[in-house]
Motif scaffolding. Structure first.
Motif, PDB file in Angstrom:
ATOM      1  N   GLU A 267       0.835  -1.212   0.000  1.00  0.00           N
ATOM      2  CA  GLU A 267       0.000   0.000   0.000  1.00  0.00           C
ATOM      3  C   GLU A 267       0.864   1.254   0.000  1.00  0.00           C
ATOM      4  N   LEU A 268       2.009   1.169   0.672  1.00  0.00           N
ATOM      5  CA  LEU A 268       2.937   2.305   0.694  1.00  0.00           C
ATOM      6  C   LEU A 268       3.458   2.587  -0.708  1.00  0.00           C
ATOM      7  N   ARG A 269       3.852   1.543  -1.427  1.00  0.00           N
ATOM      8  CA  ARG A 269       4.341   1.713  -2.794  1.00  0.00           C
ATOM      9  C   ARG A 269       3.239   2.243  -3.708  1.00  0.00           C
ATOM     10  N   LYS A 270       2.052   1.679  -3.560  1.00  0.00           N
ATOM     11  CA  LYS A 270       0.936   2.111  -4.406  1.00  0.00           C
ATOM     12  C   LYS A 270       0.578   3.567  -4.129  1.00  0.00           C
ATOM     13  N   GLY A 271       0.579   3.944  -2.843  1.00  0.00           N
ATOM     14  CA  GLY A 271       0.260   5.324  -2.491  1.00  0.00           C
ATOM     15  C   GLY A 271       1.268   6.310  -3.053  1.00  0.00           C
ATOM     16  N   ALA A 272       2.555   5.953  -3.002  1.00  0.00           N
ATOM     17  CA  ALA A 272       3.599   6.832  -3.543  1.00  0.00           C
ATOM     18  C   ALA A 272       3.466   6.961  -5.053  1.00  0.00           C
ATOM     19  N   ARG A 273       3.213   5.842  -5.723  1.00  0.00           N
ATOM     20  CA  ARG A 273       3.070   5.878  -7.187  1.00  0.00           C
ATOM     21  C   ARG A 273       1.840   6.687  -7.603  1.00  0.00           C
ATOM     22  N   ASP A 274       0.715   6.466  -6.910  1.00  0.00           N
ATOM     23  CA  ASP A 274      -0.508   7.204  -7.240  1.00  0.00           C
ATOM     24  C   ASP A 274      -0.325   8.693  -7.014  1.00  0.00           C
ATOM     25  N   TRP A 275       0.363   9.068  -5.919  1.00  0.00           N
ATOM     26  CA  TRP A 275       0.595  10.492  -5.650  1.00  0.00           C
ATOM     27  C   TRP A 275       1.430  11.108  -6.765  1.00  0.00           C
ATOM     28  N   TYR A 276       2.501  10.429  -7.170  1.00  0.00           N
ATOM     29  CA  TYR A 276       3.382  10.979  -8.202  1.00  0.00           C
ATOM     30  C   TYR A 276       2.635  11.130  -9.527  1.00  0.00           C
ATOM     31  N   GLN A 277       1.874  10.121  -9.903  1.00  0.00           N
ATOM     32  CA  GLN A 277       1.166  10.190 -11.177  1.00  0.00           C
ATOM     33  C   GLN A 277       0.063  11.253 -11.144  1.00  0.00           C
ATOM     34  N   TYR A 278      -0.539  11.467  -9.979  1.00  0.00           N
ATOM     35  CA  TYR A 278      -1.549  12.517  -9.868  1.00  0.00           C
ATOM     36  C   TYR A 278      -0.912  13.892 -10.052  1.00  0.00           C
ATOM     37  N   VAL A 279       0.248  14.099  -9.430  1.00  0.00           N
ATOM     38  CA  VAL A 279       0.927  15.394  -9.519  1.00  0.00           C
ATOM     39  C   VAL A 279       1.513  15.611 -10.907  1.00  0.00           C
ATOM     40  N   ASN A 280       1.927  14.532 -11.599  1.00  0.00           N
ATOM     41  CA  ASN A 280       2.634  14.656 -12.874  1.00  0.00           C
ATOM     42  C   ASN A 280       1.840  14.111 -14.059  1.00  0.00           C
ATOM     43  N   GLN A 281       0.534  14.202 -13.987  1.00  0.00           N
ATOM     44  CA  GLN A 281      -0.340  13.829 -15.113  1.00  0.00           C
ATOM     45  C   GLN A 281      -0.050  12.421 -15.640  1.00  0.00           C
ATOM     46  N   ASP A 282      -0.063  11.452 -14.724  1.00  0.00           N
ATOM     47  CA  ASP A 282       0.083  10.030 -15.061  1.00  0.00           C
ATOM     48  C   ASP A 282       1.454   9.665 -15.615  1.00  0.00           C
TER      49      ASP A 282
END
Length: 465
Positions: A267-282
């Motif tokens: 969940e930690l990895r998924k949360g970090a990836r989702d945050w980055y893609q949200y901030v950087n347009q996927d």
């Protein structure tokens, strides 16, 4: 790499060792998963070193680097650079011994990660995805996967257990067991040949400010004991990969806490990836999108001088953003981005240091990013172990004259017969009190060069705002 001869010479001898047996399947992993990240030259070096090992043995005969140069058809500089890449990605360990002026090396080749380890790594798989694209990544994942067979539904497990097949030893046979523990141990200075599990790449924990993270976490929600060594290692890797500061990491950690007050790593990895893609347009990260680690930022207080403002800018801005600002907001060319990313990967220079390098080189080469010049300065800074923006700026000032000589040596073609009065452009932080620096910054210049200077200064003002 500049002055690679200080690190290695053709007459230096080396021995190849292996950290466990390598298997034929490793060739496919190296070719399809590692080669896109390290290049064909590195793969060729690894395969050549591997080939020097006799079958099912862990040590090779001694050879010279001159032989290696002939086998690969590469010069010593190319071999040295490829070696550094292999070390950085975890496929090679290098040991050196100097005895009465003679230098010898041990090159220990490390087995690659298994396909499962690689695709679940959390860092190498992200870089591979970014490198080859979604479609090719999916194809490779299918290539290294196999469809599970529904054994439980169609077949009945009739395998016998150990105790159903074998009987326990009788009392009379126990006499043979006396002293067996010593007989089963390997001889002195020997160990059994086998296969050790390869370790994934781990970013040093000191690069992340865990004290600041703990200060932001509520003890009742996230107990300190939940931040185990494994969790800290994952946090450190994620912070490096996605450029996450401790404040933002706090929210990601909170979202990964389960009902047992433990931190779920997936969940930690998924949360970090989702945050980055949200901030950087996927988009997924690349090396040049990172900023200087918080632990190595020196400008903590509010900047008071122009130089301090520039240090803060370099420490909090990614190399990609700096390159865009220098070009007035335009997208950098693919070749320029590749130069910077290769330097960051090969020389392991931090983003803030790379920012100083970008500005310095562009102003010295008329806003052109010359690969050879960039690599030469970067390798010098890497050997000097430059870690902070302040160190990079100071070294650039101190070695200014040396770097001028490097640019002169790279010029080709006939010199113009007409002499021109030319001012060399330098960053403003060069003229910080040295009389020589001030005099050089105010040298007379021809009318065309003055126009160029004004244009560059306008760009610098734009990206400082």
């Amino acid at each position: 790499m500049a002055q690679h001869w200080q690190e290695i010479l053709p007459i230096d001898r080396y021995i190849v060792a292996a950290d466990g047996l390598l298997h034929e399947y490793d060739r496919k992993v190296l070719t399809f998963l590692y080669q896109p990240l390290i290049g064909s030259t590195c793969l060729s070096l690894y395969m050549t070193l591997w080939a020097e090992l006799e079958e099912n043995r862990l040590w090779s005969e001694s050879s010279t680097h001159h032989l290696l140069m002939n086998l690969l058809g590469l010069n010593l500089k190319e071999i040295y650079e490829a070696r550094l890449k292999l070390e950085g990605i975890g496929l090679l360990k290098t040991y050196v011994k100097t005895d009465e002026g003679d230098r010898s090396f041990i090159y220990e080749i490390i087995p690659p990660l298994t396909p499962e380890q690689f695709f679940l790594d959390g860092m190498l798989n992200i870089f591979l995805y970014r490198k080859i694209g979604k479609n090719h990544f999916a194809r490779l994942k299918r290539f290294f996967s196999e469809q599970q067979k529904p054994l439980e539904k169609e077949y009945q497990n009739v395998t016998r257990a150990f105790q159903e097949v074998f009987a326990s030893a009788t009392p009379g046979s126990l006499q043979y067991l006396q002293g067996i523990s010593e007989d089963t141990e390997p001889e002195e200075n020997q160990h059994f040949i086998g296969r050790k599990e390869s370790k994934p790449i781990q970013i040093e924990l000191t690069t992340f400010d865990f004290d600041l993270l703990l200060a932001g976490l509520n003890e009742s929600l996230v107990p300190k004991k939940s931040l185990t060594q494994k969790v800290k290692e994952v946090i450190s890797n994620l912070a490096f990969l996605y450029n996450i500061d401790p404040i933002q990491m706090k929210n990601i950690v909170l979202s990964a806490v389960n009902e047992s007050s433990e931190i779920d790593i997936e969940e930690l990895r998924k949360g970090a990836r989702d945050w980055y893609q949200y901030v950087n347009q996927d988009q997924l990260p690349s090396l040049i999108e990172r900023t200087q680690p918080v632990a190595l930022q020196v400008q903590k207080s509010e900047p008071k001088s122009q130089e301090e403002q520039l240090i803060r800018y370099f420490e909090t801005t990614s190399p990609l953003r700096v390159m865009k600002d220098l070009s007035g907001g335009g997208e950098p060319s693919k070749s320029d981005l590749q130069i910077i990313e290769e330097v960051m990967f090969k020389q392991k220079l931090l983003p803030g240091v790379i920012n100083v390098l970008i500005q310095f080189v562009m102003l010295k080469t008329d806003m052109k990013l010359t690969k050879g010049y960039v690599e030469k300065i970067a390798s010098h800074w890497a050997r000097k172990q430059v870690k902070t923006v302040k160190q990079a700026m100071e070294l650039a000032k101190n070695e200014h004259r040396t770097y001028i000589g490097w640019t002169e040596n790279q010029k080709t073609g006939k010199a113009s017969k007409q002499k021109t009065i030319r001012k060399e452009l330098i960053p403003e932080w060069f003229a910080d009190g040295s009389e020589e620096g001030k005099a050089e910054a105010q040298t007379n210049k021809s009318e065309d060069d003055e126009a160029k200077k004004r244009a560059i200064e306008e760009k610098l003002k734009a990206f400082r705002k």
